[in-house]
Every structure is written in C-alpha cells, then in structure tokens.
Write a protein that holds these residues in place. Structure first.
Motif, PDB file in Angstrom:
ATOM      1  N   GLY A  32       0.841  -1.206   0.000  1.00 37.58           N
ATOM      2  CA  GLY A  32       0.000   0.000   0.000  1.00 37.58           C
ATOM      3  C   GLY A  32       0.875   1.256   0.000  1.00 37.58           C
ATOM      4  N   ASP A  33       1.914   1.269   0.857  1.00 43.17           N
ATOM      5  CA  ASP A  33       2.818   2.437   0.911  1.00 43.17           C
ATOM      6  C   ASP A  33       3.551   2.604  -0.426  1.00 43.17           C
ATOM      7  N   ILE A  34       3.959   1.495  -1.030  1.00 43.88           N
ATOM      8  CA  ILE A  34       4.681   1.593  -2.320  1.00 43.88           C
ATOM      9  C   ILE A  34       3.746   2.203  -3.373  1.00 43.88           C
ATOM     10  N   PHE A  35       2.480   1.740  -3.404  1.00 45.63           N
ATOM     11  CA  PHE A  35       1.533   2.311  -4.379  1.00 45.63           C
ATOM     12  C   PHE A  35       1.272   3.790  -4.078  1.00 45.63           C
ATOM     13  N   ARG A  36       1.096   4.129  -2.789  1.00 51.17           N
ATOM     14  CA  ARG A  36       0.814   5.544  -2.448  1.00 51.17           C
ATOM     15  C   ARG A  36       1.999   6.438  -2.813  1.00 51.17           C
ATOM     16  N   LEU A  45       2.897   3.485 -12.776  1.00 48.07           N
ATOM     17  CA  LEU A  45       2.356   2.487 -11.844  1.00 48.07           C
ATOM     18  C   LEU A  45       1.342   3.148 -10.910  1.00 48.07           C
ATOM     19  N   GLY A  46       1.697   4.330 -10.408  1.00 45.83           N
ATOM     20  CA  GLY A  46       0.809   5.050  -9.497  1.00 45.83           C
ATOM     21  C   GLY A  46      -0.524   5.378 -10.156  1.00 45.83           C
ATOM     22  N   MET A  53      -7.416   1.515  -6.378  1.00 45.35           N
ATOM     23  CA  MET A  53      -7.428   1.812  -4.939  1.00 45.35           C
ATOM     24  C   MET A  53      -8.583   2.732  -4.572  1.00 45.35           C
ATOM     25  N   ASP A  54      -8.861   3.726  -5.405  1.00 46.01           N
ATOM     26  CA  ASP A  54      -9.938   4.672  -5.086  1.00 46.01           C
ATOM     27  C   ASP A  54     -11.306   3.992  -5.047  1.00 46.01           C
ATOM     28  N   GLN A  55     -11.418   2.854  -5.720  1.00 43.38           N
ATOM     29  CA  GLN A  55     -12.709   2.133  -5.698  1.00 43.38           C
ATOM     30  C   GLN A  55     -12.745   1.057  -4.617  1.00 43.38           C
ATOM     31  N   GLY A  56     -11.633   0.914  -3.869  1.00 43.71           N
ATOM     32  CA  GLY A  56     -11.577  -0.124  -2.844  1.00 43.71           C
ATOM     33  C   GLY A  56     -11.270  -1.495  -3.417  1.00 43.71           C
ATOM     34  N   LEU A  57     -10.802  -1.528  -4.677  1.00 48.52           N
ATOM     35  CA  LEU A  57     -10.506  -2.814  -5.331  1.00 48.52           C
ATOM     36  C   LEU A  57      -9.021  -3.122  -5.223  1.00 48.52           C
ATOM     37  N   LEU A  58      -8.652  -4.378  -5.436  1.00 54.64           N
ATOM     38  CA  LEU A  58      -7.237  -4.738  -5.421  1.00 54.64           C
ATOM     39  C   LEU A  58      -6.581  -4.330  -6.736  1.00 54.64           C
ATOM     40  N   VAL A  59      -5.328  -3.915  -6.640  1.00 55.73           N
ATOM     41  CA  VAL A  59      -4.526  -3.664  -7.839  1.00 55.73           C
ATOM     42  C   VAL A  59      -4.245  -5.046  -8.457  1.00 55.73           C
ATOM     43  N   PRO A  60      -4.301  -5.189  -9.795  1.00 56.38           N
ATOM     44  CA  PRO A  60      -4.138  -6.534 -10.374  1.00 56.38           C
ATOM     45  C   PRO A  60      -2.799  -7.191 -10.000  1.00 56.38           C
ATOM     46  N   ASP A  61      -2.837  -8.521  -9.872  1.00 56.38           N
ATOM     47  CA  ASP A  61      -1.649  -9.271  -9.445  1.00 56.38           C
ATOM     48  C   ASP A  61      -0.441  -8.968 -10.327  1.00 56.38           C
ATOM     49  N   GLU A  62      -0.666  -8.770 -11.640  1.00 56.75           N
ATOM     50  CA  GLU A  62       0.499  -8.574 -12.522  1.00 56.75           C
ATOM     51  C   GLU A  62       1.229  -7.263 -12.247  1.00 56.75           C
ATOM     52  N   LEU A  63       0.543  -6.304 -11.623  1.00 62.63           N
ATOM     53  CA  LEU A  63       1.228  -5.050 -11.274  1.00 62.63           C
ATOM     54  C   LEU A  63       1.889  -5.147  -9.900  1.00 62.63           C
ATOM     55  N   THR A  64       1.515  -6.173  -9.154  1.00 62.97           N
ATOM     56  CA  THR A  64       1.909  -6.242  -7.745  1.00 62.97           C
ATOM     57  C   THR A  64       3.043  -7.237  -7.499  1.00 62.97           C
ATOM     58  N   ALA A 129      -3.195   9.858   8.012  1.00 56.45           N
ATOM     59  CA  ALA A 129      -1.954   9.314   7.450  1.00 56.45           C
ATOM     60  C   ALA A 129      -1.057  10.434   6.961  1.00 56.45           C
ATOM     61  N   CYS A 130       0.245  10.196   7.058  1.00 58.86           N
ATOM     62  CA  CYS A 130       1.210  11.122   6.466  1.00 58.86           C
ATOM     63  C   CYS A 130       1.629  10.522   5.132  1.00 58.86           C
ATOM     64  N   LEU A 131       1.309  11.203   4.050  1.00 59.61           N
ATOM     65  CA  LEU A 131       1.631  10.643   2.733  1.00 59.61           C
ATOM     66  C   LEU A 131       3.102  10.900   2.400  1.00 59.61           C
ATOM     67  N   ASN A 132       3.796  11.644   3.254  1.00 57.48           N
ATOM     68  CA  ASN A 132       5.218  11.897   3.016  1.00 57.48           C
ATOM     69  C   ASN A 132       6.076  10.770   3.583  1.00 57.48           C
ATOM     70  N   CYS A 133       5.874  10.403   4.877  1.00 58.91           N
ATOM     71  CA  CYS A 133       6.764   9.387   5.474  1.00 58.91           C
ATOM     72  C   CYS A 133       6.043   8.086   5.809  1.00 58.91           C
ATOM     73  N   GLY A 134       4.721   8.014   5.614  1.00 59.87           N
ATOM     74  CA  GLY A 134       4.001   6.756   5.828  1.00 59.87           C
ATOM     75  C   GLY A 134       3.523   6.550   7.256  1.00 59.87           C
ATOM     76  N   ALA A 135       3.795   7.493   8.173  1.00 56.12           N
ATOM     77  CA  ALA A 135       3.340   7.319   9.565  1.00 56.12           C
ATOM     78  C   ALA A 135       1.811   7.383   9.611  1.00 56.12           C
TER      79      ALA A 135
END
Ligand code: AP5
Length: 214
Positions: A32-36, A45-46, A53-64, A129-135
């Motif tokens: 999740g952090d890598i995608f964000r 990729l983003g 992600m915005d729809q609450g769906l999983l990113v396809p396996d081939e991208l992951t 969430a902090c989108l800069n450092c992931g905290a």
C-alpha cells in the motif's frame, strides 16, 4: 525472520509491522505504501494503481507480484522482512512461495491480526496518514502531538481517499472474498498465528513478540 501480516483493512497490520521491523532490524515492505508513493510521484504504476485503490478494489496481481519479488531480493532483505498488505490473493501467495523456493527459502510466519468488521469502520474514520513518510495516527487512540501535523516529518496529515466509509465497506467485502482464504492457505503450511487485534496496540505487539520468540 520472514513474516507476513494478514488481517482486514484497518486491523493494525501497518502499525504492528513498523514495530516488528524496528525491533528485529528487518525491512517493512508495505505494498500500500509503495503504491501511495507512486501515486504521489505521478508514476505510470501510481496512475494505474490509483484507479483500483480509489474504488476499494485490489490492484491486479500482474502489477503487484514483480514489484514485491524485486524488493525481497534486495540486500537489506537477507536477514528477513515483514510483508504488510502482500500477499492478498491466493495467486500472489503462490508467486511468493515459488520465488522463495527458487532460492531454497520459505516464509516463517503468517500473523493474522484478527479484528471484527464492526470495529474496522470506526478505526478507519479516525485514521490520519502522512503521505510523506508513511506514519499513521488515530485521532482518538494515537493522536499526533500537534493536530493535523506528522510528529516525524512535520507534513500535513490527511484522511486517505480510500478511508471514506463507502470505500471501506467495499474494501472489507474484497478482503472477505479474496484475502481471507489466505488464512486457510497458511494454516495448511503450519505457519499461521492468530492474535487478537482488538486489544490496545501495545498488547497486540506483546502478543506478536510472544509468538515470534516462542
Ligand atoms: P493497504 O495500504 O495495504 O491498506 P489495507 O490493507 O486496507 O490496510 P490499511 O493500511 O488500511 O490498514 P492496516 O491494517 O495497516 O491498519 P493500520 O495499522 O493503519 O492497501 C491499500 C490499497 O492498496 C488496497 O485497497 C489495494 O487497492 C492496494 N493494494 C495494496 N497491496 C495490494 C496487493 N498486495 N494486491 C493488490 N492490491 C493491493 O491501523 C488502522 C487505524 O487503526 C490507524 O488509525 C491506527 O492508528 C489504528 N489502530 C491500529 N491498531 C490499533 C489498536 N490495537 N487499537 C486501536 N486503534 C488501532
């Protein structure tokens, strides 16, 4: 020590994975952090990941899958790693097993942080969430020192786009359908350990350490 964190969205996987990584000096790998981070940097990729992600769906396996396989082969993973948010489907788990088998290794633990759905919606609405450092913080249980500001890097805290109640509901449905079957998958491999994720954070962490040091 190679660890997988399992659990519903908002169960506390990220909170616990960060502490495990610090205690055992192993990298915390959060898909999740890598995608964000990719979304924030406007990468191809983003852009692709965001639509799911915005729809609450999983990113396809081939991208992951390739992304994670590359990451776990880096030098800092030699003594182990903690995976947070991966695998999330049976095909992802099979890819991981196959990649590790090639180098004569296997996962050591799959820790399921168990929290019922009714607790989740409440937690997600309060998460910042902090989108800069992931905290991550919670406005009631783990507030930042200064409201709306990250303790670690001083950036503004946000409510994640996918933490809106209607998206959380969809993420929970997707979890039950596609990710929960991994509990049986790892039980069959005899590496599943379940901890009660409804306890206070410190108690959840103590329970995980007891499992890892048993
Ligand atoms: P991801 O970022 O992995 O989200 P998630 O699994 O839905 O998990 P969260 O980060 O929402 O929650 P968490 O369990 O880490 O809880 P946290 O510790 O923050 O994935 C986001 C999206 O990316 C997915 O929906 C998907 O689209 C895509 N994606 C990612 N990986 C993928 C993959 N492998 N395949 C395909 N798509 C993928 O805690 C939650 C809140 O509760 C916080 O506010 C925290 O402070 C608080 N809290 C934590 N523990 C406690 C406690 N014990 N008591 C009280 N409050 C607590």
């Amino acid at each position: 020590m190679k660890i997988i964190m399992l659990g519903a969205p908002g169960a506390g996987k990220g909170t616990q994975a960060k502490q495990i990584a610090a205690k055992y000096s192993i990298p915390h790998i959060s898909t999740g952090d890598i995608f964000r981070a990719n979304i924030k940097n406007g990468t191809e990729l983003g852009k692709k990941a965001k639509t799911y992600m915005d729809q609450g769906l999983l990113v396809p396996d081939e991208l992951t899958c390739d992304l994670v396989m590359d990451r776990i082969q880096q030098d800092d993973c030699k003594n182990g790693f903690v995976l947070d948010g991966f695998p999330r489907t049976i095909p992802q788990a099979e890819s991981l097993d196959a990649a590790l088998e090639k180098i004569d290794q296997k996962m050591d633990y799959a820790i399921d942080v168990d929290v019922p759905d009714e607790n989740i919606i409440n937690r997600m609405g309060g998460r910042r969430a902090c989108l800069n450092c992931g905290a991550t913080y919670h406005i009631v249980s783990i507030p930042p020192k200064k409201e709306g500001i990250c303790d670690h890097c001083g950036n503004a805290l946000v409510l994640r786009d996918d933490d809106k109640p209607e998206t959380v509901k969809k993420r929970l449905d997707v979890y039950h359908e596609q990710t929960q079957p991994l509990i049986d998958y790892y039980a069959k491999q005899n590496i599943l350990k379940t901890v009660d994720g409804t306890q206070p954070m410190e108690a959840v962490f103590d329970a995980i350490v007891s499992v890892l040091e048993a």
